[in-house]
Design an enzyme around this catalytic site. Structure first.
Site, PDB file in Angstrom:
ATOM      1  N   ARG A 154       0.847  -1.195   0.000  1.00  7.13           N
ATOM      2  CA  ARG A 154       0.000   0.000   0.000  1.00  7.13           C
ATOM      3  C   ARG A 154       0.884   1.247   0.000  1.00  7.13           C
ATOM      4  NH1 ARG A 154      -5.119  -1.049   0.396  1.00  7.13           N
ATOM      5  NH2 ARG A 154      -5.611   1.144   0.688  1.00  7.13           N
TER       6      ARG A 154
ATOM      7  N   ARG B 217       1.186   9.347  11.662  1.00  4.84           N
ATOM      8  CA  ARG B 217      -0.149   9.322  12.260  1.00  4.84           C
ATOM      9  C   ARG B 217      -0.150  10.181  13.513  1.00  4.84           C
ATOM     10  NH1 ARG B 217      -0.905   3.523  11.189  1.00  4.84           N
ATOM     11  NH2 ARG B 217       0.546   3.036   9.512  1.00  4.84           N
TER      12      ARG B 217
ATOM     13  N   ASP C 240      -3.221   5.557  16.436  1.00  3.90           N
ATOM     14  CA  ASP C 240      -2.205   4.962  15.563  1.00  3.90           C
ATOM     15  C   ASP C 240      -2.764   4.660  14.184  1.00  3.90           C
ATOM     16  OD1 ASP C 240       0.103   5.020  17.009  1.00  3.90           O
ATOM     17  OD2 ASP C 240      -0.236   3.100  17.993  1.00  3.90           O
ATOM     18  N   ASN C 241      -4.077   4.721  14.038  1.00  4.47           N
ATOM     19  CA  ASN C 241      -4.707   4.425  12.753  1.00  4.47           C
ATOM     20  C   ASN C 241      -5.300   5.671  12.107  1.00  4.47           C
ATOM     21  OD1 ASN C 241      -4.051   1.756  13.033  1.00  4.47           O
ATOM     22  ND2 ASN C 241      -6.052   1.120  13.775  1.00  4.47           N
TER      23      ASN C 241
ATOM     24  N   ASP D   7      -4.784   1.806   7.283  1.00  6.11           N
ATOM     25  CA  ASP D   7      -4.922   0.647   8.168  1.00  6.11           C
ATOM     26  C   ASP D   7      -6.266  -0.035   8.012  1.00  6.11           C
ATOM     27  OD1 ASP D   7      -2.384   0.609   9.409  1.00  6.11           O
ATOM     28  OD2 ASP D   7      -2.922   2.392  10.515  1.00  6.11           O
TER      29      ASP D   7
END
Length: 358
Positions: free
Chosen positions: A41, A48, A115-116, A125
Site C-alpha cells: 500500500r 499518524r 495509531d490508525n 490501516d
C-alpha cells in the site's frame, strides 16, 4: 474508496504465496492454516497522530518538531512554517471532511485509534472494516469491539477525541495562549463536522443548494431507514431512480419498499417535493446528481468473503471482477448484476464476523 472520492492510501500490488500461515482469526484458540498474501500500500506519508504522541510522551521534543515541520513543508505548504496551531486546525478540518465522507457511504473503520489516524486525513490501516448493509447506526465491524466504541455512529465522536489527543501531543510546541486556542479549536469540531455532513447528504438527495428544513428531511429519511432496517446504499441509489411526483416502485426498488409503509413516508415525500421545488432543480437533474454521488456498488463483506473462498481454491475471477466493478462503483455492470451485487445481501451475510486477523 478512491473511486468513491474518499481520501485513502492506495493498493499498488498484491503477492500471493503457496505457503501457509497459522492464524487465530477470532482469538479463540481455533488455529487455521490459510494462504499467505502481502499487499503493498502507498500513501504520501504514514505519519499518524500516534507518531506524535509517542514523541511527546518520551519528551523527544526536537524529533516532534522535526516530524511536524516535515509534514507541513511537504504536505501542507500553505501553512507558515512553525504555525502549529494552524497545523492542528487544518488536520481537524480535513478529518471532519473525511469522517463525513465515511458516514455518507456507510463505511465503518473497526479500530479507529490514534495509531490508525493519518496526519493527512486519509483512510489507512484497513483491518476489520465494513460497509453498512441495512442502516444500523450501532453497526460494529470488529467482532472484538464488545463495547461498540468504534461503531458507525460513534465515528465522529472518536475523530473528535483523537483530535484532542493530537492537541495534547502538540503542547510542547505551543505557547500557553496557543494551548487555550487549541482547546477552542477542538470545541469547534462538532460544528465543522455537522456542516460537512449536511453538505454531503444534501448532494446525496440531489439538492443543488442549501434549503430550509433540509436537516429535517435527512433526519426523517435516516429515522425511517433505521426503524425498517432499510439498505443504506441502495435506498439512496433507488431514490435517484424514481420521480417524486409519480412514485412507481418495481421489484428493482426493493430497498425503497421497506420504507414506503412507514408512517412518516408521506411526510418525507411531501417535504422532499417542496424542497426540490424551492431550490429550483428539476426532477431529472435531481436524479442525475444522485446517481453521481450514490454508488450502485460498495465492497460489502459478503462480496469480499465470496472472493476469498474462491481465491483459496486458486480461482481469482471474483477478485478481479470486484476490482473492476468497484473502480467504477456508479456504473451498472452486467456480471455484477447477475451475481446480485445490487440485490439484498444473502442470508449467510448476517453471520459474517471480521477481526484484526481477518
Amino acid at each position: 474508496m478512491h473511486a468513491l472520492g474518499i481520501p485513502t492510501s492506495r493498493a499498488a500490488a498484491i503477492v500471493v504465496s503457496k505457503d501457509k500461515v497459522v492464524r487465530d482469526q477470532f482469538y479463540n484458540g481455533r488455529m487455521k492454516y490459510e494462504p499467505t498474501a502481502v499487499v503493498l500500500r502507498l500513501a504520501p506519508t504514514w505519519f499518524r497522530i500516534g507518531s506524535l504522541e509517542i514523541l511527546t510522551r518520551e519528551k523527544e521534543v526536537t524529533n516532534l518538531k522535526q516530524v511536524v515541520d516535515f509534514t507541513i513543508e511537504h504536505y501542507m505548504p500553505t501553512i507558515p512554517q512553525g504555525n502549529y496551531l494552524k497545523f492542528l486546525t487544518t488536520v481537524l478540518e480535513q478529518s471532519a471532511a473525511l469522517v463525513s465522507l465515511w458516514m455518507a457511504h456507510g463505511f465503518t473503520h473497526g479500530v479507529l485509534n490514534t495509531d490508525n489516524m493519518s496526519l493527512l486525513s486519509i483512510t489507512i490501516d484497513y483491518g476489520p472494516f465494513g460497509f453498512l448493509d441495512s442502516y444500523n447506526p450501532s453497526f460494529v465491524p470488529n467482532h472484538s469491539d464488545d463495547e461498540g466504541r468504534y461503531s458507525y455512529l460513534n465515528q465522529p465522536k472518536i475523530f473528535k477525541w483523537n483530535m484532542a489527543r493530537l492537541a495534547d501531543a502538540l503542547q510542547p510546541l505551543l505557547s500557553a495562549e496557543e494551548q487555550k486556542e487549541a482547546a477552542a479549536t477542538i470545541g469547534r469540531f462538532d460544528e465543522i463536522y455537522q456542516q460537512q455532513f449536511i453538505s454531503i447528504f444534501r448532494r446525496k438527495l440531489g439538492l443543488s443548494k442549501a434549503a430550509k428544513d433540509e436537516v429535517k428531511l435527512v433526519q426523517l429519511l435516516l429515522d425511517m431507514m433505521q426503524q425498517r432496517r432499510a439498505d443504506f446504499t441502495q435506498t439512496f441509489r433507488q431514490l435517484g431512480a424514481i420521480h417524486l411526483d409519480n412514485i412507481e416502485l418495481g421489484e428493482e426498488h426493493w430497498a425503497l419498499h421497506s420504507i414506503t409503509t412507514h408512517p412518516s413516508f408521506s411526510e418525507f415525500i411531501s417535504l422532499y417535493q417542496r424542497i426540490v421545488q424551492e431550490t429550483g432543480i428539476s426532477d431529472e437533474e435531481r436524479c442525475r446528481v444522485m446517481n453521481g454521488v450514490n454508488p450502485r456498488y460498495v465492497l460489502r463483506n459478503w462480496m469480499a468473503e465470496a472472493a476469498i473462498r474462491q481465491a483459496e481454491k486458486d480461482d481469482f475471477h471474483l477478485t478481479h471482477l470486484l476490482s473492476k466493478v468497484l473502480s467504477k462503483p456508479y456504473d451498472k455492470d452486467d456480471e455484477a448484476e447477475s451475481l446480485g451485487f445490487s440485490n439484498p445481501p444473502p442470508d449467510w451475510a448476517c453471520s459474517l464476523r471480521v477481526s484484526c486477523s481477518s
